[in-house]
Write an enzyme that holds these catalytic residues in place. Structure first.
Site, PDB file in Angstrom:
ATOM      1  CG  ASN A   1      -2.020   0.910   1.278  1.00  0.00           C
ATOM      2  OD1 ASN A   1      -2.620   1.115   2.329  1.00  0.00           O
ATOM      3  ND2 ASN A   1      -2.378   1.498   0.158  1.00  0.00           N
TER       4      ASN A   1
ATOM      5  CG  ASN B   1      -8.370   8.633  -0.380  1.00  0.00           C
ATOM      6  OD1 ASN B   1      -7.770   7.737   0.214  1.00  0.00           O
ATOM      7  ND2 ASN B   1      -9.539   9.100   0.041  1.00  0.00           N
TER       8      ASN B   1
ATOM      9  CB  CYS C   1      -4.409   6.105   5.517  1.00  0.00           C
ATOM     10  SG  CYS C   1      -3.540   4.861   4.551  1.00  0.00           S
ATOM     11  N   GLY C   2      -4.377   3.567   7.973  1.00  0.00           N
ATOM     12  CA  GLY C   2      -3.527   2.831   8.902  1.00  0.00           C
ATOM     13  C   GLY C   2      -2.129   2.581   8.364  1.00  0.00           C
ATOM     14  CG  ASN C   3      -1.072  -0.349   5.489  1.00  0.00           C
ATOM     15  OD1 ASN C   3      -0.641  -0.916   6.488  1.00  0.00           O
ATOM     16  ND2 ASN C   3      -1.801  -0.965   4.572  1.00  0.00           N
TER      17      ASN C   3
ATOM     18  CG  ASN D   1     -12.317   2.172   2.652  1.00  0.00           C
ATOM     19  OD1 ASN D   1     -11.712   2.552   1.667  1.00  0.00           O
ATOM     20  ND2 ASN D   1     -12.455   2.938   3.735  1.00  0.00           N
TER      21      ASN D   1
ATOM     22  NE  ARG E   1     -13.985   6.531   2.400  1.00  0.00           N
ATOM     23  CZ  ARG E   1     -14.662   7.281   3.234  1.00  0.00           C
ATOM     24  NH1 ARG E   1     -15.940   7.531   3.011  1.00  0.00           N
ATOM     25  NH2 ARG E   1     -14.097   7.803   4.306  1.00  0.00           N
TER      26      ARG E   1
ATOM     27  CB  CYS F   1      -6.808  -1.520   3.356  1.00  0.00           C
ATOM     28  SG  CYS F   1      -7.776  -0.203   4.140  1.00  0.00           S
ATOM     29  N   GLY F   2      -4.671  -0.789   6.037  1.00  0.00           N
ATOM     30  CA  GLY F   2      -4.477  -0.900   7.479  1.00  0.00           C
ATOM     31  C   GLY F   2      -5.758  -0.821   8.277  1.00  0.00           C
TER      32      GLY F   2
END
Length: 258
Positions: free
Chosen positions: A11, A63, A72-74, A174, A193, A202-203
């Protein structure tokens, strides 16, 4: 503009230290930088901003379509590794879209490492059954659904269809598809999304999948994750997203004349 390209289990993100320049980035600029044919190419774009009140920095995330995104986790794990490279420490406190976060650099050799990110708590009553799956918010909204033969599943087609369904709020959601693996891990594939495509990981998505299934060991197309949390009966507290981070390269972006 100097930029750094990172990925968290595939990611990928473009990150800029914006503490001195205070540059404002327009949607079209960000979308061009993230474009995989005409730009650097990335799932998202982040700036590391100066923060007050004792925080090490603020994370501003967009995004790849250029719009400011939710947590966003990652991205949070990647920007923590970037902050570590900038000399801000190995235990970091920062502000994201959904509030305060902390991150621990568990290992880092200058190019690759493992980062643990503290995520928001999730209330039990906020995890709801919807359609054939679950809906919850782990910093970003996620719909999670079990499927069969996930390796060959139409993640793009089904993800895009569900992402815009009227059951979800106007911004959409998402979409995560999951399947149990013989070795006990949970296989996860996610349609995001804002990216409007499947991402390699996706984190916030693997966090959502871990919470609704109870499985803390997860596999994405980009790599393995562990999600730790403490179920208290009313909430899932002390949520931590743990996984790989890589520095791909750094470069210079020259802005076109307006």
């Amino acid at each position: 503009m100097e930029f750094y390209k990172f990925d968290g289990a595939g990611n990928d993100f473009v990150i800029v230290d914006n503490r001195k320049a205070h540059r404002q980035f327009g949607e079209d600029e960000v979308a061009l930088i993230c474009h995989r044919r005409f730009g650097v190419g990335a799932d998202g774009f982040m700036t590391l901003e100066q923060a007050e009140n004792g925080y090490d920095f603020e994370m501003v995330y967009c995004n790849s379509d250029g719009r400011v995104g939710s947590m966003c986790g990652n991205g949070g794990r990647c920007i923590a590794a970037f902050a570590h490279m900038l000399g801000l420490g190995s235990h970091l406190h920062f502000l994201g879209y959904d509030g305060p976060h902390d991150a621990d650099i568990l290992s880092w050799n200058g190019h690759v490492g493992i980062v643990s990110l503290g995520m928001r708590s999730v209330k039990v009553h906020d995890v709801s059954r919807l359609l054939d799956g679950w809906f919850l918010n782990t910093g970003s909204p996620h719909y999670v659904q079990r499927v069969v033969d996930l390796e060959h599943y139409d993640v793009f087609g089904e993800g895009r269809r569900i992402r815009n369904m009227a059951d979800f709020f106007p911004e959409g959601t998402n979409v995560d598809f999951i399947e149990d693996l013989p070795d006990g891990r949970l296989f996860v594939r996610t349609y995001e999304r804002g990216v409007e495509d499947e991402t390699w990981a996706c984190g916030t998505g693997v966090t959502a999948c871990a919470i609704v299934t109870g499985n803390r060991r997860l596999l994405t197309r980009g790599g393995d994750f562990r999600v730790d949390f403490d179920p208290t009966g009313t909430a899932y507290d002390n949520v931590r997203l743990i996984g790989p981070v890589s520095l791909n390269f750094k470069g210079t972006w020259t802005f076109s004349a307006q």
